[in-house]
Design a protein around this motif. Structure first.
Motif: not given
Length: 565
Positions: A465-480
């Protein structure tokens, strides 16, 4: 200065007359029919202010009515005259619009839109000479390209296709090459210049293979000229770019059945209408009043495929003029392949207008009779908006059954069904759909975050789950919300300092979300900043969370306050 700006530029002049009360001449207002529920003011300032309020709320029928009433009270005001003309045309009141445009011309106060409207009337009357004389481009005007293209079609209407093509080739701007070559192809096809039409449409296709309207015209030409396989390739390319589009599906079905389509444009009048539609569609997000004016002129010139009404409905819906939008969608011909889009939009407008029962009944009827993907997906969205979770799941499921083999772009319907399945307390189905969405499109940040956060919240599969979320954040760094998920993943893994960093960042990016305040309160508590934790939990309750969150936070507050006291 655009027409809307000119309206306000005249405000000082008109309001200077506010101390005067005018009697309204009956003859001047005999044809000024009031929209339902609208009443004329007795004074010029009253009608002017009512028109300004109608403009603010984008209520064009009322705006047109009040402006014409104000103009009747003060007929010498050029700004009122021009504004009344624009509003009348945007509302599709052609008799009033043409009358006011003529008055502008008679006063020597020509405007590009008024000249275009009068030229459109001349074209419809097949007075091509008069149309050409009116279609003189105004420098630095947003309608300059439309004026040139309409002039080209007027010249073509005179029977001089060669001169029309020469005029088109004077357009050297690379940004305008797409429209230039499209209209050159249409004119060449009408004149019987097959080689020239083919050359121009190939240029169009090379620049933009995804443009539905232009490439449909090219495919129609190919079918009529026995190049059916090439036409099929064009439609399949369009289908890939625009999946589940009824118009493309209908074109492919007609191709399979051997039907020979007509030309996209049958004469010069329709060609000019096509110009007006294209420009109206281009301006839809920039200037809604001008867009509606051009779309109405396109309808006036006989664009019959329902496209102007669809765009008009979209413009009016964006302006929250839901009843007017519904009326526009209802005007799409029943035979148009895109009628299903109009019907689904009517359901969405009813829902947006806070008429949930009517919206649901409408979409249930449409879906039952249409039995197509778009109708069921729209029905599902309306059920979702009304928190009818199980009904939404059923409608999404039927939509999936009707859509055929899924492609990468279909990840979203599985994502949406997952969301309503979770709300219907069916996590296994939701998890399965989220995995399917990521199978179709592995890099979608929304799906990565949703599945990752759900696992974290259930305290399972934490490292994946952490790896998936990190991947999502890498694509949208300003998404709260994504960053909140990352902080919550660190919290579940016991990395409280890392969690606090991310959650403090999330609260700045996405304030007002109860879950984020709740998570931040937990992190503060774990790092020993307990009073700050209590503050965040209280803030969570201030944000009116749902009952489950409120119960959980109240329990933590009760325990924390005992400990602190």
């Amino acid at each position: 200065m655009n027409d809307r700006a000119r309206f306000f530029a005249g405000a000082a002049l008109t309001l200077a007359l506010s101390v005067v009360t005018f009697a309204i001449p009956d003859s001047a207002l005999a044809q000024n029919k009031a929209p339902s529920g609208v009443e004329m003011a007795e004074t010029l300032p009253g009608n002017f202010l009512a028109a300004r309020e109608a403009l603010r709320s984008k209520d064009i029928p009322s705006q047109a009515f009040y402006l014409r009433a104000a103009l009747a009270q003060h007929p010498g005001d050029h700004e009122l005259l021009n504004s009344a003309f624009v509003a009348s045309l945007a509302n599709g009141e052609f008799d009033d619009a043409f009358r006011l445009a003529e008055e502008l011309e008679q006063r020597g106060q020509k405007s590009p839109l008024a000249e275009m409207a009068l030229a459109a009337r001349s074209l419809k009357e097949r007075d091509y000479v008069q149309a050409v004389s009116r279609l003189t481009p105004f420098p630095k005007d947003p309608l300059q390209l439309a004026t040139i293209l309409m002039r080209v079609w007027a010249v073509a209407g005179l029977g001089n296709a060669d001169a029309a093509l020469e005029l088109l080739d004077q357009i050297n701007d690379a940004n305008l090459a797409l429209m230039r070559d499209h209209h050159a192809a249409l004119i060449s096809d009408l004149r019987g210049y097959g080689y020239e039409a083919k050359k121009r449409w190939r240029a169009v296709h090379a620049r933009d293979a995804d443009n539905m309207r232009f490439n449909d015209a090219w495919a129609r030409f190919l079918i009529r000229n026995s190049a059916r396989d090439e036409a099929r390739t064009i439609y399949l390319t369009l289908q890939k770019a625009h999946p589940h589009q009824a118009a493309i599906q209908a074109a492919l079905q007609n191709l399979d059945s051997g039907k020979i389509p007509g030309r996209a444009t049958e004469d010069a009048i329709a060609g000019a209408g096509e110009v007006l539609f294209e420009m109206g569609a281009l301006l839809a997000r920039k200037d809604s009043t001008l867009s509606l004016s051009l779309l109405n002129l396109a309808i006036f010139l006989g664009v019959k495929d329902g496209a102007p009404q669809e765009v008009m409905g979209d413009v009016l819906g964006e302006a929250r003029q839901y009843d007017a939008a519904i009326k526009a969608y209802e005007a799409v011909p029943a035979s148009a392949p895109t009628r299903v889009y109009a019907e689904t939009r009517i359901g969405e407008m009813l829902q947006a207008a806070e008429r949930p029962e009517a919206a649901l009944k409408h979409m249930q009827t449409v879906a039952f009779w249409r039995q197509d993907y778009l109708s069921y997906v729209t029905l599902a969205d309306i059920c979702r908006a009304q928190r009818k979770w199980r009904d939404a799941v059923g409608a999404f499921t039927r939509g999936i059954e009707l859509m055929g083999p899924p492609s990468a772009t279909d990840w979203k319907i599985y994502f949406l069904r997952a969301a309503v399945s979770e709300r219907a307390n069916d996590w296994p189905s939701a998890e399965q759909d989220l995995k399917k969405a990521l199978e179709l499109s592995p890099d979608q940040p929304e799906a990565l975050n949703y599945l990752g956060y759900s696992w974290v919240d259930k305290n399972i599969n934490l490292e994946p789950a952490l790896a998936m979320i990190q991947k999502a954040v890498a694509k949208d760094k300003e998404n709260g919300e994504f960053i909140d998920s990352l902080g919550w993943a660190y919290f579940r893994l016991g990395r409280y300092d890392d969690a606090l960093v991310e959650l403090e960042k999330a609260i700045k990016l996405k304030g007002g979300v109860p879950e984020i305040n709740d998570h931040l309160g937990d992190a503060y508590w774990k790092v020993g900043r307990k009073r700050e934790g209590v503050f965040q939990w209280r803030k969570t309750l201030d944000l009116k969370p749902d009952d489950d969150i409120a119960a959980r936070v109240n329990a933590k507050l009760t325990s924390a306050l005992k400990e602190l006291n």
